[in-house]
Design a protein around this motif. Structure first.
Motif, PDB file in Angstrom:
ATOM      1  N   SER A 167       0.847  -1.189   0.000  1.00 53.79           N
ATOM      2  CA  SER A 167       0.000   0.000   0.000  1.00 53.79           C
ATOM      3  C   SER A 167       0.880   1.234   0.000  1.00 53.79           C
ATOM      4  N   ARG A 168       0.368   2.318  -0.529  1.00 57.58           N
ATOM      5  CA  ARG A 168       1.144   3.555  -0.628  1.00 57.58           C
ATOM      6  C   ARG A 168       1.530   4.102   0.749  1.00 57.58           C
ATOM      7  N   ASP A 169       0.725   3.808   1.778  1.00 62.16           N
ATOM      8  CA  ASP A 169       1.096   4.267   3.119  1.00 62.16           C
ATOM      9  C   ASP A 169       2.016   3.273   3.826  1.00 62.16           C
ATOM     10  N   SER A 174       0.631  -2.074   4.441  1.00 62.90           N
ATOM     11  CA  SER A 174       0.256  -3.383   3.916  1.00 62.90           C
ATOM     12  C   SER A 174       1.326  -3.866   2.956  1.00 62.90           C
ATOM     13  N   LEU A 228      -6.480  -7.266  -1.816  1.00 61.80           N
ATOM     14  CA  LEU A 228      -6.023  -6.002  -1.242  1.00 61.80           C
ATOM     15  C   LEU A 228      -6.856  -5.738   0.011  1.00 61.80           C
ATOM     16  N   LYS A 254      -7.547  -3.273   2.019  1.00 60.45           N
ATOM     17  CA  LYS A 254      -8.312  -2.057   2.291  1.00 60.45           C
ATOM     18  C   LYS A 254      -8.340  -1.198   1.033  1.00 60.45           C
ATOM     19  N   GLY A 297      -7.823   2.070  -1.374  1.00 68.42           N
ATOM     20  CA  GLY A 297      -6.733   3.027  -1.489  1.00 68.42           C
ATOM     21  C   GLY A 297      -5.738   2.670  -2.570  1.00 68.42           C
ATOM     22  N   TYR A 337      -2.086   1.431  -4.150  1.00 69.17           N
ATOM     23  CA  TYR A 337      -1.070   0.403  -3.957  1.00 69.17           C
ATOM     24  C   TYR A 337      -0.025   0.520  -5.068  1.00 69.17           C
ATOM     25  N   GLN A 362      -5.342   0.765  -7.741  1.00 65.01           N
ATOM     26  CA  GLN A 362      -6.258   1.520  -6.897  1.00 65.01           C
ATOM     27  C   GLN A 362      -7.421   0.619  -6.516  1.00 65.01           C
ATOM     28  N   PHE A 373     -11.165   5.478   1.192  1.00 60.69           N
ATOM     29  CA  PHE A 373      -9.740   5.415   1.509  1.00 60.69           C
ATOM     30  C   PHE A 373      -9.444   6.210   2.782  1.00 60.69           C
TER      31      PHE A 373
END
Length: 329
Positions: A141-143, A146, A166, A168, A170, A172, A193, A198
């Motif tokens: 994930s971008r944050d 994950s 995936l 959640k 948001g 990736y 996405q 998100f």
């Protein structure tokens, strides 16, 4: 914004990523007499052809290579010279393009399919085995909260397929890590996405200890930009050192490092260790200061587990520039 609108924006965004990254990784190779029908109309292939024939990606001939940008580079703290861009920031490099065939991405289990288009604009079907696999597929994930490391299966026509969920909604980043037959090692990346509401999470705080199930993993060593940094990870279970780790991907552990912000995918080399724990040693070279996420896969009791860390890259004297984020809370 409706789900349909968001998905439409995602598709448009992927087209932009394809175009920009292809400009960064200038396509090379012969113009084929025939292009397979399932890739002939892809905008990525059309742009690759134009660049290979001397265009600039805007419909003009005799493209100026010096004006080509660094596609997919979002928020990196240093500018990389052309040809020295960290892995994973480009969807296309050295004539190879990561081509996702699955466009509708949800939080439900799905069969994700993709190909790697070679310099001849056809799907690559011949790969070298590296770390026991022909293809390593990483999705984060971008944050960076994950992380998945999976291994797709390839059909005879070069189509890779893997079961993917995936967790959640948001953004990736998906990475294909491979070596084509007789070629060089490449890591290509593309954004995904997952539809839904998100809710981004902050980068996990800096820590030298990670826990997963009944295991505790301790990290020793520092990341120093521009030089090989020794990282030692020590695995314990229930307070006791684990000395019977099982080989995983040709070693007693596999480490992936991603730079926070742009998710640059870094070279990480395992030491040729003969001991089955508790220590696993790697060498990593990072291109810049800033925060990095480290993901260690290790196998014990016939199960692969992942321990994750947030680690700041510091200067040789241990100083972290004030511009870096403070995650010491």
């Amino acid at each position: 914004m409706s789900v349909a609108t968001r998905l439409g924006a995602c598709v448009l965004g992927l087209a932009v990523v394809f175009g920009g990254a292809l400009a960064a990784g200038r396509a090379v190779g012969p113009t084929p007499a025939e292009v397979p029908s399932h890739v002939a109309d892809h905008p990525a292939v059309a742009l690759a052809k134009e660049l290979a024939e001397g265009g600039d990606g805007n419909g003009n001939g005799d493209g100026d290579e010096s004006s080509v940008g660094h596609g997919g580079h979002h928020g990196g703290s240093t500018q990389q010279a052309k040809g020295n861009t960290p892995m994973g920031l480009q969807v296309s490099q050295n004539g190879y393009t990561l081509n996702p065939l699955t466009t509708a991405v949800t939080g439900q289990p799905m069969d994700f399919r993709f190909t790697v288009i070679g310099p001849d604009y056809k799907p690559v079907t011949d790969y070298e085995v590296e770390h026991d696999k022909k293809m390593h597929f990483i999705v984060a994930s971008r944050d960076l909260t994950s992380f998945q490391h999976v291994h797709p299966e390839m059909a005879p026509d070069g189509t890779w397929s893997v079961k993917l969920t995936l967790p959640k909604a948001g953004a990736y980043r998906a990475f294909a890590d491979f070596v084509s037959k007789g070629g060089e090692k490449l890591t290509l990346g593309v954004d995904l996405q997952a539809a839904g509401d998100f809710q981004p999470e902050p980068l996990p705080h800096v820590s030298r200890t990670a826990t997963v199930d009944d295991y505790t993993v301790n990290l020793a060593g520092n990341l120093v930009p521009g030089q090989s940094s020794k990282l030692t990870l020590t695995v314990n279970k229930g307070g006791e050192p684990v000395t019977d780790l099982q080989p995983y991907l040709g070693a007693y552990g596999h480490l992936v490092a991603l730079r926070a912000g742009d998710l640059a995918y870094l070279h990480v080399h395992p030491e040729d260790g003969k001991k089955a724990g508790p220590e696993i040693v790697f060498y990593a070279e990072v291109p810049s200061t800033g925060d990095y996420r480290l993901f260690l896969d290790f196998q014990h009791d016939d199960k692969v587990r992942t321990a994750s860390f947030t680690v700041p890259a510091t200067l040789a004297d241990g100083h972290v520039p004030s511009a870096d984020h403070d995650h010491t809370h």
